[in-house]
Design an enzyme around this catalytic site. Structure first.
Site, PDB file in Angstrom:
ATOM      1  CG  PHE A 161      -0.203   0.443   2.949  1.00  0.00           C
ATOM      2  CD1 PHE A 161       0.363  -0.288   4.086  1.00  0.00           C
ATOM      3  CD2 PHE A 161      -0.352   1.785   3.113  1.00  0.00           C
ATOM      4  CE1 PHE A 161       1.061   0.382   4.278  1.00  0.00           C
ATOM      5  CE2 PHE A 161       0.190   2.471   3.723  1.00  0.00           C
ATOM      6  CZ  PHE A 161       0.705   1.429   4.742  1.00  0.00           C
ATOM      7  CE  LYS A 162       5.726   1.635   4.723  1.00  0.00           C
ATOM      8  NZ  LYS A 162       4.945   0.194   5.343  1.00  0.00           N
TER       9      LYS A 162
END
Ligand SMILES: *Cc1c(COP(=O)(O)O)cnc(C)c1O
Length: 432
Positions: free
Chosen positions: A106-107
């Site tokens: 998700f980064k």
């Protein structure tokens, strides 16, 4: 929109300064001075809106002093050029798969948005911006890939030699172009010290524009609110009573969910799901925030002993423990529980959890024993990123996605460096 420091609400800066600096001068984190609210036009039509529509609507009030609507719309379409699927795992439990970006975690959302904001702000400058990142693995790959090919920006990733996994190393050493990997003969702490010292060095600061892209940067936080709005919009077609379970370490992800709620997305409740590094669940139990050394677990991206975004949560709720507890319930799990649930869910539902998302799933199951809300847990990384761990737990081979295979096949290139600041300074001086 102006942004203030969590330490001093009288310090107000614009978006450009907040993103370039990362941290306020008084070491506080930047937050909006007043929280914008989404229009009724948006809130009344959520199920009809696309991810890009919602990303635009949420980002617009934060950036509208600095950026035209047309540029913002293009920016979100370019940054989020991958799927954000909400996958049903069982009755009333959905996985929000945030791992379909280039580094399968998700980064990517934060890094890709921030890279483009920074690229926009530096357009027309006659100097390049140098982004320095120290990484123990995941941050380096998300930042390097997020900034790849962004004009005017050079990224320097410092990583400890021999101390990151092969897959992680491949994700930032094979890119080339505007990304340089620096293999430091030392530890992650050495890498961090070199970066911090560079920011404090007046010779370097006078000659180079240096910035960091670490996880407390507002440019990485804002885009994480987008997927809460989008997932809520999808889920509300089935049941408008929605709870998010967030596997957490530094609590940036959960903070972004609270911001989406504060902007008007009617999310019912949040679950702060941690491994045994349970500083925030303990705070929820006792009203005492007591950071301590982190303990290593198999969900290692959440091994955080002093969650940096917690001050933002306190700021949002005026330091009221009662108000925070009203919106968030804490849960913590051991590695043994994580392994067991990964095995069980794989066997019974055919769904493969990663060791981080598994903690979100566990919290949701526990919460749903007493509540009937529709539950969404965030799947923060693809299970193949933790190949050895996951294969050992489920006792089966995990298919490696194409994107990851491409990295593995790439040629590693990095510059070796000692852990002395003098050597790092010499390296940076050659960039002037
Ligand atoms: C960074 C990370 C987390 C923790 O997110 P925070 O915003 O720091 O709470 C969870 N899972 C994975 C896979 C991560 O990389």
């Amino acid at each position: 929109m102006k942004f203030c420091s969590t330490n001093n609400t009288n310090i107000e800066v614009g978006l450009k300064e907040a993103v370039l600096k990362g941290l306020a001068d008084d070491n506080g984190l930047y937050m909006p001075v007043t929280m914008p609210r989404l229009s009724n036009d948006i809130l009344g039509n959520l199920p009809q809106l696309s991810f890009h529509d919602l990303a635009f609507a949420i980002a617009q009030p934060f950036v509208n002093d600095d950026m035209s609507d047309v540029i913002l719309r293009n920016l979100v379409e370019e940054a989020f050029n991958f799927e954000v699927p909400l996958v049903q795992v069982e009755d009333s439990i959905y996985s929000l798969e945030l791992f379909h970006g280039p580094t399968l975690a998700f980064k990517d959302f934060g890094a890709r948005f921030m890279a483009r904001i920074l690229g926009y702000f530096t357009k027309g400058l006659d100097k390049e911006i140098h982004v320095l990142v120290a990484t123990s693995g995941d941050t380096g790959s998300a930042v390097a890939n997020g900034f790849l090919d962004v004009p005017g920006i050079k990224v320097h990733v410092l990583y400890p030699s021999g101390l990151v996994s092969t897959i992680q190393e491949k994700q930032f050493t094979t890119l080339g172009k505007n990304i340089t990997a620096i293999e430091v003969a030392g530890t992650f702490d050495d890498c961090q010290r070199l970066v911090k010292q560079a920011f404090l060095d007046s010779d370097l600061r006078n000659n180079l524009i240096l910035t960091s892209a670490n996880s407390i940067n507002l440019g990485r936080l804002i885009p994480q609110s987008f997927y809460y709005a989008f997932a809520y919009a999808q889920a509300s077609k089935i049941n408008p009573d929605v709870v998010f379970s967030v596997p957490s370490g530094n609590f940036g992800n959960l903070t972004a969910g609270l911001i989406a709620k504060a902007m008007g997305i009617p999310i019912h409740h949040f679950l702060a799901a941690t491994n045994v590094n349970d500083i925030v669940p303990s705070y929820l139990d006792t009203a005492r925030f007591e950071p301590r050394d982190s303990v290593a677990t198999i969900s290692n991206a959440m091994d955080v002993g002093n969650p940096s975004n917690f001050v933002r949560i306190q700021h949002l709720y005026n330091n009221s423990h009662a108000a925070i507890s009203n919106d968030i319930t804490g849960y913590r799990y051991t590695d043994a529980a994580v392994k067991q649930v990964m095995k069980d869910v794989y066997a019974s539902k055919g769904y493969l959890l990663d060791p981080h998302g598994a903690i979100g799933y566990l919290a949701l199951k526990e919460y749903q024993k007493k509540n009937s809300s529709l539950g969404i847990f965030l799947e923060t990384a693809h299970p193949a990123k933790f190949l050895d761990t996951v294969e050992e737990i489920i006792g089966a081979k995990v298919e490696i996605p194409q994107k990851l295979q491409k990295f593995i096949a790439g040629e590693t290139k990095s510059i070796p460096l000692s852990n002395s600041f003098n050597d790092f300074k010499k390296y940076l001086e050659r960039l002037v």
